[in-house]
Design a protein around this motif. Sequence first.
Motif, short mmCIF file in Angstrom:
data_model
loop_
_atom_site.label_atom_id
_atom_site.label_comp_id
_atom_site.label_asym_id
_atom_site.label_seq_id
_atom_site.Cartn_x
_atom_site.Cartn_y
_atom_site.Cartn_z
N SER A 10 0.83 -1.21 0.00
CA SER A 10 0.00 0.00 0.00
C SER A 10 0.86 1.26 0.00
O SER A 10 0.80 2.06 -0.92
N ASP A 11 1.68 1.43 1.02
CA ASP A 11 2.56 2.59 1.07
C ASP A 11 3.86 2.29 1.82
O ASP A 11 4.58 3.20 2.18
N GLY A 39 1.58 -3.24 -8.24
CA GLY A 39 2.57 -2.41 -7.56
C GLY A 39 3.83 -2.27 -8.38
O GLY A 39 4.01 -2.90 -9.42
N ARG A 40 4.68 -1.41 -7.90
CA ARG A 40 5.98 -1.20 -8.52
C ARG A 40 7.00 -1.14 -7.41
O ARG A 40 6.74 -0.60 -6.34
N GLY A 61 7.40 0.60 -14.24
CA GLY A 61 6.09 1.06 -14.69
C GLY A 61 5.48 0.25 -15.80
O GLY A 61 4.27 0.22 -15.95
N ASN A 139 9.69 -0.14 -3.15
CA ASN A 139 9.05 1.05 -3.67
C ASN A 139 9.86 1.53 -4.86
O ASN A 139 11.07 1.33 -4.91
N SER A 143 5.85 6.73 -4.45
CA SER A 143 4.40 6.78 -4.55
C SER A 143 3.77 5.42 -4.87
O SER A 143 2.58 5.25 -4.71
N THR A 144 4.54 4.46 -5.33
CA THR A 144 4.01 3.14 -5.64
C THR A 144 4.84 2.07 -4.94
O THR A 144 6.05 2.15 -4.91
N SER A 145 4.16 1.08 -4.37
CA SER A 145 4.85 0.07 -3.57
C SER A 145 4.56 -1.33 -4.08
O SER A 145 3.56 -1.57 -4.74
#
Length: 177
Positions: A10-11, A39-40, A61, A139, A143-145
């Motif tokens: 999530s984060d 996720g990334r 991405g 991460n 911003s992306t996990s």
Amino acid sequence: NKGYFDFDGSDDKADCGSVTPDTGDFTIEFVYQLTGNGGRGGLFERKAGSPYNGFGLGQGGSGHWGFTVSGTSNFSAGSYLNLTWTYRTLNTWYHDVGVYSVGNSVLIYRNGSLVSSTSGISQGNLSTQGTRTNFLIANRDNSTSLPCKVGLVRVYNTALSAAEILQNYNATKARFT
């Protein structure tokens, strides 16, 4: 004790500051288990926007799993060094290693064995195109996990040999099964 960090996707992240050299050889070692799709992340220390100078080992991405090193300004034209390989099976431990050597080659290893290698344009100074983000675990760009368990991360300021990588794998494989 088979301990690991558990990132829910999530984060969560670990921010380790800047750890890899701007120039010269380095090796990134990563023992992990993916626990969900999407996720990334993985291990990233690169600029968050184009031209993405720095490096990444994990899912970017485009959804592929790979090892990328870029110090050039022409990222979109493919002048960076990039290797991709099969996305991992969920809930299985992997030992992935990315080696950047002599400024123009990358090698990837999985579970102690060479998967692939490539060489090309010298990448020079990895910070030439702007400030890289800090070294992030699980991460990609703050911003992306990535949903994963991380058991071990090592960074070397040298290109490990195949024998050294196999030795590291053999020394830790029983710990994560």
